[in-house]
Design a protein around this motif. Structure first.
Motif, PDB file in Angstrom:
ATOM      1  N   ILE A 178       0.814  -1.218   0.039  1.00  9.48           N
ATOM      2  CA  ILE A 178      -0.006  -0.107   0.062  1.00  9.48           C
ATOM      3  C   ILE A 178       0.851   1.131  -0.015  1.00  9.48           C
ATOM      4  CG2 ILE A 178      -1.891   1.414   1.379  1.00  9.48           C
ATOM      5  CD1 ILE A 178      -2.853  -1.294   2.471  1.00  9.48           C
ATOM      6  N   LYS A 179       0.782   2.024  -0.892  1.00 15.34           N
ATOM      7  CA  LYS A 179       1.334   3.592  -1.013  1.00 15.34           C
ATOM      8  C   LYS A 179       0.363   4.721  -0.470  1.00 15.34           C
ATOM      9  CE  LYS A 179       4.455   1.775  -4.613  1.00 15.34           C
ATOM     10  NZ  LYS A 179       5.019   2.257  -5.933  1.00 15.34           N
ATOM     11  N   VAL A 237      -3.563   9.281   3.932  1.00 18.30           N
ATOM     12  CA  VAL A 237      -2.136   9.186   4.051  1.00 18.30           C
ATOM     13  C   VAL A 237      -1.388   8.690   2.763  1.00 18.30           C
ATOM     14  CG1 VAL A 237      -0.303   8.221   5.562  1.00 18.30           C
ATOM     15  CG2 VAL A 237      -2.403   8.733   6.404  1.00 18.30           C
ATOM     16  N   SER A 238      -0.248   9.035   2.569  1.00 22.29           N
ATOM     17  CA  SER A 238       0.351   8.649   1.130  1.00 22.29           C
ATOM     18  C   SER A 238       2.025   8.653   1.661  1.00 22.29           C
ATOM     19  CB  SER A 238       0.098   9.700   0.226  1.00 22.29           C
ATOM     20  OG  SER A 238       0.839   9.554  -1.026  1.00 22.29           O
ATOM     21  N   GLN A 239       2.604   7.843   0.816  1.00 25.04           N
ATOM     22  CA  GLN A 239       4.251   7.677   0.899  1.00 25.04           C
ATOM     23  C   GLN A 239       4.648   8.461  -0.096  1.00 25.04           C
ATOM     24  OE1 GLN A 239       5.985   4.019   0.322  1.00 25.04           O
ATOM     25  NE2 GLN A 239       7.100   4.338   1.888  1.00 25.04           N
ATOM     26  N   ASP A 240       5.548   9.111   0.193  1.00 25.54           N
ATOM     27  CA  ASP A 240       6.341  10.096  -0.816  1.00 25.54           C
ATOM     28  C   ASP A 240       7.356   9.149  -1.584  1.00 25.54           C
ATOM     29  OD1 ASP A 240       7.435  13.164  -1.559  1.00 25.54           O
ATOM     30  OD2 ASP A 240       9.263  11.774  -1.070  1.00 25.54           O
ATOM     31  N   LEU A 255      -1.293  -0.346   8.278  1.00 26.06           N
ATOM     32  CA  LEU A 255      -0.723  -1.370   7.006  1.00 26.06           C
ATOM     33  C   LEU A 255      -0.814  -2.714   7.296  1.00 26.06           C
ATOM     34  CD1 LEU A 255       2.207   1.088   5.545  1.00 26.06           C
ATOM     35  CD2 LEU A 255      -0.343   0.814   4.876  1.00 26.06           C
ATOM     36  N   LYS A 256      -0.062  -2.920   8.492  1.00 22.83           N
ATOM     37  CA  LYS A 256      -0.003  -4.471   8.909  1.00 22.83           C
ATOM     38  C   LYS A 256      -1.554  -4.843   9.222  1.00 22.83           C
ATOM     39  CE  LYS A 256       2.423  -7.451  12.121  1.00 22.83           C
ATOM     40  NZ  LYS A 256       1.015  -8.217  12.490  1.00 22.83           N
ATOM     41  N   SER A 257      -2.210  -4.084   9.832  1.00 18.48           N
ATOM     42  CA  SER A 257      -3.549  -4.694   9.947  1.00 18.48           C
ATOM     43  C   SER A 257      -4.626  -4.683   8.812  1.00 18.48           C
ATOM     44  CB  SER A 257      -4.515  -3.673  11.295  1.00 18.48           C
ATOM     45  OG  SER A 257      -3.747  -3.637  12.370  1.00 18.48           O
TER      46      SER A 257
END
Length: 573
Positions: free
Chosen positions: A48-49, A62-65, A90-92
């Motif tokens: 997931i990004k 929420v986002s990953q740069d 993310l894990k859940s």
């Protein structure tokens, strides 16, 4: 031919085993893996990004740069994310699986899945929703968008994904910094500014007083301030107008200066209850971040601690001194110096010091703790002072009065301040008895250096002789090989025998009447002899080889020797 058949059968068996593993074991695993994947709420997604969580009170994205790989909250505000909290989400989400199909098609409203579910989670183009808990508390109802089935998932899935924007935002206020990198700290308070500077491995207070700091307390306090977290985001900007609007007053400022020359700053503000001095809210901000943070009152209280709590509450490490001097009433003086790993008295007489007693005396100071610092002019000098010298530096303590269970102590160069120390056994050394520091040993020999010892007490004879690994012990009950500890206590009573005084030359004693004789040979082949008896007035007298005087010893010391020898006999029975 037999070996060829054996090889052929082995090959056939290996093929059968391999085939079984391929088609049965591996096939079963693939089926289990396929079943587990089909039960995932986000099946087909391994990474997931970007994700979105909608709850009944908030919506957060929420986002990953892509370049820095750092996570960031992008809605409802743009702000760095709490990486630990994001990883838990993310894990859940990736591990979320249903455990049961409740219904193939039912009204989602019955299960709290519509119109407003508890959680709506969207990631990489897929969405699932979580609703109410079952009446039996066996799980939480769930539904995958585009799938009419009503599913059941563990309750912890909803608990781990029920997040609002505050939960996922980075709540740290100051950047992480190692305590070892801090060179100095300024804490501006309402009444003063506390300045703490690192000198080598120790903290020193330089303002408003000059004093050695308590390393553990200061380190713990600084870690708590650096690691403080926001309990709420009071405002997205810390402007003066916002602070004025919420009626918060400046209440302190902490500035950290690092060894590299950079600085970190946190400012504190307090909103008080109406017509009261009780804090209602504590706020903080740092120039490096925009928000105004609400923080725990505990952190704010740390900056308000009394200066005495930042000070070192231990006395000087006098156990490492090279020499010391005790000066008391009636011109009493005793001084001693360290010679190697031993001590020697230099005043009022030159004699070997009792190492155990002297180190006990020094430990009394080392482990005493300052209970409080006083500046009230009530120090009452007792006439006793202790001076300790280390590498040319001196520390001198004046002994005052006892106050309950505490004692007054004052450094010689301190104009007015004195301490109350919680160990009154320092006071027991304020007695004009220098002999308690002296070592009055008849022999200078350790049990580890003994090769053989012959002892005669009346008509009883004992022989202790070194062996490998055990000692040979000959007693009135026979001969036996024993561990060293079985005979050491009896040997030590003789080797560590101390004398009380020496007899004048006019005293005469017939050595043939001795009650105890000990002949000793050390591992280097040297001989020693000691005899103990009694003179007419009941006092115990002793003579030692190599010394021309008679020594007076205590009757209890003589009795201890006999008792320890009797213990060896009893153990040999």
């Amino acid at each position: 031919m037999n070996w060829r058949k054996t090889i052929l059968l082995g090959i056939i068996f290996a093929i059968i085993v391999f085939g079984y593993w391929q088609f049965e074991v591996k096939g079963r695993r693939e089926k289990e893996k396929s079943k587990a994947e089909s039960e995932r709420l986000l099946r087909g997604i391994d990474r997931i990004k970007k994700f979105r969580i909608e709850t009944r009170s908030d919506v957060v994205e929420v986002s990953q740069d892509t370049s820095s790989k750092q996570w960031q909250v992008i809605a409802p505000v743009i702000y760095p994310a709490d990486n630990d909290e994001v990883q838990k989400v993310l894990k859940s989400a990736l591990e979320a699986r249903y455990t049961e199909v409740v219904s193939d098609s039912a009204d989602p409203r019955k299960y709290g899945l519509s119109p407003v579910p508890w959680v709506k989670f969207t990631a990489e183009g897929k969405t699932f929703i979580l609703g109410e808990e079952t009446p039996t508390h066996s799980g939480v109802y769930a539904q995958i968008e585009g799938d009419s089935r009503i599913l059941l998932v563990p309750e912890e899935t909803r608990r781990n994904l029920l997040k609002v924007s505050f939960d996922l935002r980075d709540k740290s206020i100051l950047p992480s910094i190692d305590i070892a990198d801090i060179d100095s700290v300024y804490i501006a308070r309402e009444k003063d500014t506390l300045k703490i500077v690192r000198k080598g491995l120790k903290w020193h207070i330089t303002s408003p007083i000059e004093a050695e700091g308590d390393n553990k307390f200061i380190d713990r306090t600084l870690r708590n301030i650096i690691g403080m977290k926001a309990t709420e985001f009071a405002a997205e900007e810390h402007s003066d107008s916002i602070i004025k609007t919420i009626d918060a007053k400046p209440s302190g400022e902490v500035t950290f200066y690092t060894k590299s020359g950079t600085s970190l700053k946190a400012k504190f503000f307090t909103k008080y209850e109406k017509n009261d001095t009780t804090p209602e809210f504590i706020y903080a901000y740092t120039p490096d971040k925009k928000p105004l943070f609400e923080i725990s009152e505990h952190i704010w209280e740390l900056t308000k601690k009394e200066i005495s709590q930042f000070r070192n509450h231990s006395l000087a490490a006098v156990d490492e001194c090279d020499s010391f001097k005790i000066l008391g009433t009636d011109n009493f003086i005793v001084s001693a110096k360290r010679t190697g790993d031993q001590w020697e008295l230099t005043n009022p007489d030159t004699i070997k010091g009792d190492k155990e007693q002297i180190e006990r005396f020094l430990r009394n100071f080392k482990y005493s703790r300052i209970d409080s610092f006083k500046n009230d002019g009530k120090f009452k000098y007792s006439g006793w002072r202790f001076a300790f010298y280390t590498a040319g530096d001196s520390t001198v303590y004046l002994i005052g009065d006892t106050i309950g269970s505490r004692i007054q102590l004052k450094q010689y160069n301190s104009p007015k301040e004195y301490y109350l120390v919680n160990r009154t056994n320092i006071f027991k050394w304020c007695k004009p008895d220098w002999k308690k520091f002296a070592l009055y040993r008849l022999l200078e020999l350790d049990a580890n250096a003994v090769k053989k010892m012959n002892i005669t007490v009346g008509d009883k004879k004992y022989t202790f002789e070194r062996g490998k690994p055990k000692w040979k012990a000959k007693t009135p009950n026979g001969t036996e090989k024993v561990p060293f500890y079985r005979v050491r206590r009896a040997m030590d009573e003789i080797l560590k025998l101390s004398y009380i005084d020496t007899y004048p030359d006019t005293v005469r004693w017939d050595e043939n009447t001795a009650e105890l004789r000990a002949e000793i040979i050390d591992t280097s082949g040297n001989d020693y002899y000691i005899a103990i008896g009694e003179i007419g007035n009941g006092e115990k007298i002793s003579i030692v080889s190599g010394k021309s005087v008679y020594f007076k010893i205590s009757g209890s010391a003589f009795d201890r020797i006999k008792n320890k020898l009797d213990e060896v006999v009893r153990k040999n029975k």
